[in-house]
Motif scaffolding. Structure first.
Motif, short mmCIF file in Angstrom:
data_model
loop_
_atom_site.label_atom_id
_atom_site.label_comp_id
_atom_site.label_asym_id
_atom_site.label_seq_id
_atom_site.Cartn_x
_atom_site.Cartn_y
_atom_site.Cartn_z
N SER A 11 47.61 41.08 47.17
CA SER A 11 47.03 41.55 45.90
C SER A 11 46.85 43.06 45.94
N ASP A 66 50.28 38.29 40.07
CA ASP A 66 49.46 38.04 41.25
C ASP A 66 49.00 36.58 41.25
N GLU A 67 49.70 35.77 42.01
CA GLU A 67 49.42 34.34 42.08
C GLU A 67 49.15 33.74 40.71
MG MG Z 1 45.26 37.94 46.29
#
Ligand code: MG
Ligand code: ATP
Lengths: 321, 251
Positions: free
Chosen positions: B50, B170-171
């Motif tokens: 991240s 991000d995910e």
């Molecule tokens: Mg992360």
């Protein structure tokens, strides 16, 4: 199943409502008997006159002179003592002077019929007015200071913090004295303006803390999402953070406005006849302090209570959006 | 600047990041992304995935190194960050939709306020984008009325509304119920096929294998290994990656 589960809770809650009523009754009774013991004679009947006056408008003499009343009693003529001025009145319901009396300037001659707000109602109006105007100034002030509190710029942050700490760290009464005697004298402010200024600056500091808490309560990701779209910090605040923050601040802001209404009673130390000052004046003319102060309390409650009710409505509507 | 490869959209050199509390989240990371490339980043929790993504659009400042996006130095004080961020779309794990606005308003806000485009044009484009992510009928819904998968698709439309040259994810599916993961991955796959440049942090190995041009493994703030998906998954030449993949397969 739901109906059988509901009944016991209903019965329990009625028991507690009963307990509530009993406690209130007991407090009322003890107040009553306490007042018996101090040999106080209650005169509630004097009070309504000070809320809504049926006495009517007073007619006053505009110079020193002699009274002359017509035969049918419907007109009253004043003749000036040292001069040739004459003045005629009519349309009154009650004459308070006699034929041929010598009266002086500003003496009450007669009364016109009609109902007028009594001193307590006039005081209530001033309280409402000074609180409302102070709120109008306190909100933007608090918003700016609140934004300063969360700003990254140290100058803005420290200025806002200093303001909030000074105001929250000193008694309102002292601030009112400073505004009235120092700032008010330097800037030649009227008592009303000085009162509004003191209350606005005071409330602004508390609003600032409410706004700050509201902003900090908005999820961190909101600011990041806004910034990642290319929005500037002010744009993100204005379109994304503040709309969410302010909605959350409505309940504490109402509380603060209710505080403002109550705190405004301190302006009675200045030459302002708000509800509290009016109460004091009525006490000195009726010698019924208990009745007057109970009535004043009820009038304050009326104001603050209807305000909470109003906001609760508003909140419900906002929640539905 | 003179020897810059014009095909490179992102060029990160020797990037390190230390948080105020002393955590070293990135250690001397170098990374390039070409135009049209789809890059997937995998790695254990806390490995700095991240953080790396967030330094690319300066949501996170860096301690050392240099990052160029479209030839502009992101962490140079003189760069117009707001303009640069319009070229870098970002999609978050928690969607981060604006809850006080409808789906349509979410998509329209930035083009209106940042690009100052005319409202009719913005509205038409926003409706197109919502249709593209399969949510034409949800334009007037607020985020709270949408499922997680729907919210994430609105978030993708919102980022696309700025016509970015690269999209960072991000995910994007980690906060979703399993049955909703597919619909979001479908949208991302379609985007990749259109030639969008993408950096995707994900735990969806199937997606990485099928869509990515290159997969990158991070551990302890470093890029440990990178390769084309087939080689990456089937014949990894790195012990740490082997262990990591082994653990994932067990779950
Ligand atoms: Mg992360
Ligand atoms: N704001 C912060 N302040 C201090 N440390 C942080 C901060 N954000 C992240 N870290 C630390 O930096 C390291 C990298 O975090 P990062 O969020 O980039 O990991 P990640 O690979 O995305 O993990 P995950 O898969 O759990 O999302 C972690 O050790 C984390 O605890």
């Amino acid at each position: 199943m739901s109906s059988s589960a509901k009944k016991p809770t209903d019965r329990v809650s009625w028991v507690w409502h009963g307990v509530y009523a009993l406690v209130i009754l007991a407090i009322g009774a003890s107040l009553y008997f306490a007042s018996k013991r101090i040999d106080y004679s209650w005169h509630w009947e004097r009070l309504p006159e000070y809320v809504i006056s049926t006495e009517g408008e007073e007619i006053r003499a505009s110079f020193d002179g002699f009274v002359e009343i017509s035969e049918d009693g419907k007109t009253l003529t004043m003749t000036e003592m040292k001069g040739s001025g004459r003045e005629t009145f009519s349309g009154f319901s009650q004459v308070l002077v006699g034929q041929g009396d010598l009266v002086f300037q500003n003496d009450v001659l007669a009364r016109k019929p009609g109902i007028r707000p009594g001193p307590l109602l006039i005081g209530l109006w001033l309280t409402l007015k000074i609180s409302a105007i102070s709120l109008v100034f306190a909100l933007p002030l608090g918003l700016i200071a609140g934004l300063g509190r969360v700003a990254r710029n140290p100058a803005a942050r420290n200025l806002a913090t200093t303001y909030v700490e000074i105001i929250r760290g000193t008694p309102l009464l002292v601030q009112i004295f400073i505004f009235y005697f120092f700032i008010g004298t330097v800037l030649q402010l009227s008592a009303f303006t000085a009162g509004v200024a003191a209350l606005s600056v005071f409330t602004g500091a508390y609003v600032a803390e409410i706004v700050r808490a509201g902003i900090e309560g908005v999820a961190r990701g909101q600011m990041e999402a806004a910034r990642s779209l290319g929005m500037s910090y002010p744009q993100s605040m204005r379109y994304v953070i503040l709309p969410q923050a302010l909605r959350k601040t409505l309940p504490p802001l109402t509380g603060q406005f209710i505080n403002l209404i109550k705190d405004s009673s301190l302006v009675s130390v200045m030459a302002l006849t708000d509800l509290t000052k009016a109460g004091r004046e009525v006490v000195s003319s009726t010698f019924s302090p208990f009745e007057v102060w109970f009535s004043v309390a009820i009038l304050y409650l009326l104001l603050t209570g209807s305000l909470s009710l109003l906001v609760r409505r508003l909140e419900k509507r906002l929640a539905h959006d | 600047m003179t020897d810059r490869n014009p095909k490179l959209l992102i060029e990160a050199n020797g990037v390190s990041k230390q948080f105020a509390n002393g955590t070293q989240a990135l250690k001397n990371v170098s990374l390039t992304v070409e135009r049209g490339e789809v890059l997937c980043i995998i790695g254990p929790s806390g490995s700095g995935k991240s953080t790396l993504l967030r330094t690319l659009n300066a949501l996170e400042e860096i301690s050392e190194g240099d990052i160029q996006v479209n030839g502009h130095s992101v962490h140079n004080r003189k760069v117009d960050l707001n303009r640069l961020r319009t070229q870098v779309g970002m999609v978050f794990q928690q969607f981060n939709l604006f809850p006080h606005m409808t789906a349509l308003e979410n998509v329209m806000l930035a083009p209106l306020k940042v690009l100052k485009q005319p409202e009719a044009e913005v509205r038409a484009r926003a409706e197109q984008l919502l249709a593209k992510v399969g949510l034409a009928d949800k334009a007037q819904s607020h985020p709270a009325q949408l499922s997680g998968g729907q919210q994430q698709r609105v978030a993708i439309a919102r980022a696309l509304a700025m016509k970015p040259s690269i999209m960072l994810f991000d995910e994007p599916t980690s906060a979703l119920d399993p049955e909703m993961v597919g619909e979001v991955l479908e949208v991302m796959k379609a985007l990749a096929l259109e030639g969008m440049t993408m950096c995707v942090v994900t735990h969806e190995m199937g997606f990485a294998r099928a869509v990515a041009h290159r997969v990158l493994f991070m551990d302890h703030g470093e890029i440990v290994y990178q390769d084309a998906p087939a080689a990456f998954f089937d014949a990894p030449r790195n012990e740490r990656l082997k262990t990591f993949l082994g653990q994932i397969l067990k779950n």
